[in-house]
Structures are given as C-alpha cells and as structure tokens.
Design an enzyme around this catalytic site. Structure first.
Site, PDB file in Angstrom:
ATOM      1  N   GLU A 146      -0.724   7.317   4.727  1.00 48.72           N
ATOM      2  CA  GLU A 146      -0.632   6.004   3.830  1.00 48.72           C
ATOM      3  C   GLU A 146      -1.901   5.362   4.273  1.00 48.72           C
ATOM      4  O   GLU A 146      -2.426   4.722   3.624  1.00 48.72           O
ATOM      5  CB  GLU A 146       0.526   5.543   4.125  1.00 48.72           C
ATOM      6  CG  GLU A 146       0.782   3.963   3.449  1.00 48.72           C
ATOM      7  CD  GLU A 146       1.653   2.960   4.262  1.00 48.72           C
ATOM      8  OE1 GLU A 146       1.442   1.816   4.171  1.00 48.72           O
ATOM      9  OE2 GLU A 146       2.616   3.567   4.893  1.00 48.72           O
ATOM     10  N   ASP A 204      -4.778   4.546   1.760  1.00 46.80           N
ATOM     11  CA  ASP A 204      -5.190   2.887   1.451  1.00 46.80           C
ATOM     12  C   ASP A 204      -6.651   2.889   1.245  1.00 46.80           C
ATOM     13  O   ASP A 204      -7.376   2.255   0.388  1.00 46.80           O
ATOM     14  CB  ASP A 204      -4.583   2.380   2.472  1.00 46.80           C
ATOM     15  CG  ASP A 204      -5.152   0.688   2.327  1.00 46.80           C
ATOM     16  OD1 ASP A 204      -4.636   0.249   1.256  1.00 46.80           O
ATOM     17  OD2 ASP A 204      -5.803   0.203   3.244  1.00 46.80           O
ATOM     18  N   GLU A 260       0.482   5.534  -1.771  1.00 50.30           N
ATOM     19  CA  GLU A 260      -0.903   5.753  -0.895  1.00 50.30           C
ATOM     20  C   GLU A 260      -0.852   6.924  -0.068  1.00 50.30           C
ATOM     21  O   GLU A 260      -2.028   7.679   0.050  1.00 50.30           O
ATOM     22  CB  GLU A 260      -0.942   4.394  -0.143  1.00 50.30           C
ATOM     23  CG  GLU A 260      -1.227   3.215  -0.955  1.00 50.30           C
ATOM     24  CD  GLU A 260      -1.364   1.877  -0.034  1.00 50.30           C
ATOM     25  OE1 GLU A 260      -2.240   1.083  -0.581  1.00 50.30           O
ATOM     26  OE2 GLU A 260      -0.798   1.843   1.097  1.00 50.30           O
TER      27      GLU A 260
END
Length: 231
Positions: free
Chosen positions: A46, A50, A122
C-alpha cells in the site's frame, strides 16, 4: 482459498508472481487468525502503491490540463486519490470479494470497510508495479480510476469544501462554522474519525475520514449539499 484468476481476468492483468497478487489482498487482521500464511499483510505494498498512484495521477493532470495552476491540479489530485474515490473504484472491481480478512473485519461495513478497500486498491497498484513495471500500473489506473475525473469536475468534488462552506456560511448566515469530533473508532493504524460541522449550536452535517482534516472536509461537503450551496 480465494481464486484470484477471476480478478486477473477482470483487470486484464496476468501476474507472473501470484503471491504478490495475493499479498495485495491480505489484511493485517487475517494474519492474526492465520499465522501459518507465508505472506506479509498488504501495508508495505500500500505504501508503494500510494507513491505510484500519486505520480501517475500527477503526470496525467500535468499533461491533460496545461493551463491549470498548481493549486487547482493539487485539489483535483486530492479528490481523485482520496479514500472515497479509491474505494468506489475498488467496489466496481468487486475487490471486497477477494479480501483476506479476519472474521471480525469481514462483518465490518461503512467507513471501516471503505478504508480497507481503498488501502487494498493502493496495495494492488504496488503489486502491479513490482510485477509488471510502471507502464502496466499506469494502464490499470487509466482504465479503472482516471475516468472518474470527469465526474469529480462535473460535481465540483475537487473544491476545498471547508473553505467554501465557511465563505457561504458567512455570506448567507453571518456565522463562522465550527467542527467537533463526534467519535473515533478502530486501531491507531486504521482510525476512522466522525466529525460534525456546526453553525452556532446547531449541527448541520457529519463526515468521516482517516484523519480529522479529511473528516472535516467530508462534513463540510455534506453541509454544502444539505444547504444547496454547491451550485
């Protein structure tokens, strides 16, 4: 065990490393009940996803809107990469059907579920980037996230709702809004705040978010809609 081949078909992305794909869907809570699983939870993916998401969206906005100033592009990007938009994109891909969650988290709904899905989206971008490179992640986002920009612009979802609500409240009712945290739930790494926006003593609307600032923006947006001050 979850069969991820259907998800690969849905996205058009065939992973070389199937464990990387699976890891994108492993929530921290699942490992507490399944410690024998030889995979990490999805939070590192994640973190990576991102950054990839931010770069793809930034580059897209920079090229698509050569006349827009930095501030407006920043607001558009924020509206496109927030939990509401990402969880909506994840929902359209039925990502929730593939999540590996604890029994407790499986029953969670509302905002908690929304953040789990946004984070998984993400993490999946991070997995795509590691498995197939930047271009593959870019194609995925152009197919499944960037088309949402039209709706964001049409419905003014990129507007700084808090500033606009303050401006309208002062203009229409000669009062400055105030915000108050009504509740916070969840562990520290997945906290969800619910904030109320008030005009004087009267609550106008509520909003929820992963931070107090995000919750205030959501509350302000809900208040703008309630007051019909967005038009």
């Amino acid at each position: 065990m979850v069969d991820f081949s259907n998800f690969e078909k849905k996205t058009g992305i065939n992973f070389k490393d199937k464990n990387l794909l699976k890891q994108a869907f492993v929530h921290r809570s699942y490992l507490n009940e399944n410690p024998a699983l030889k995979l990490e939870h999805n939070e590192r993916l994640e973190f990576l996803g991102d950054a990839v998401l931010e770069l793809v969206v930034t580059e897209y906005l920079y090229n698509k809107y050569p006349q827009k100033p930095e501030g407006e592009m920043t607001a558009l990007r924020a509206a496109l990469v927030n939990a509401v938009t990402l969880s909506a994109a994840a929902g359209e891909l039925n990502m929730g059907d593939f999540m590996l969650l604890s029994k407790g988290e499986s029953k969670s709904g509302g905002k908690a579920r929304q953040y789990i899905l946004a984070n998984a989206f993400e993490a999946f971008i991070g997995a795509v980037y590691l498995d197939g490179g930047y271009k593959k992640a870019e194609v995925f986002l152009k197919d499944f996230l960037l088309p949402k920009l039209d709706d964001i612009i049409k419905n003014k979802l990129w507007v700084d709702a808090k500033s606009l609500f303050q401006e309208k409240a002062q203009e229409m009712e000669s009062i400055t809004p105030s915000y108050k945290v009504l509740k916070e739930i969840g562990p520290d790494h997945e906290k969800v705040f619910t904030v109320g926006v008030f005009l004087g003593e009267k609550i106008v609307a509520e909003g929820a978010g992963a931070s107090k600032q995000e919750a205030e923006q959501e509350a302000a947006r809900a208040a703008l809609e309630k007051k019909n001050w967005l038009s």
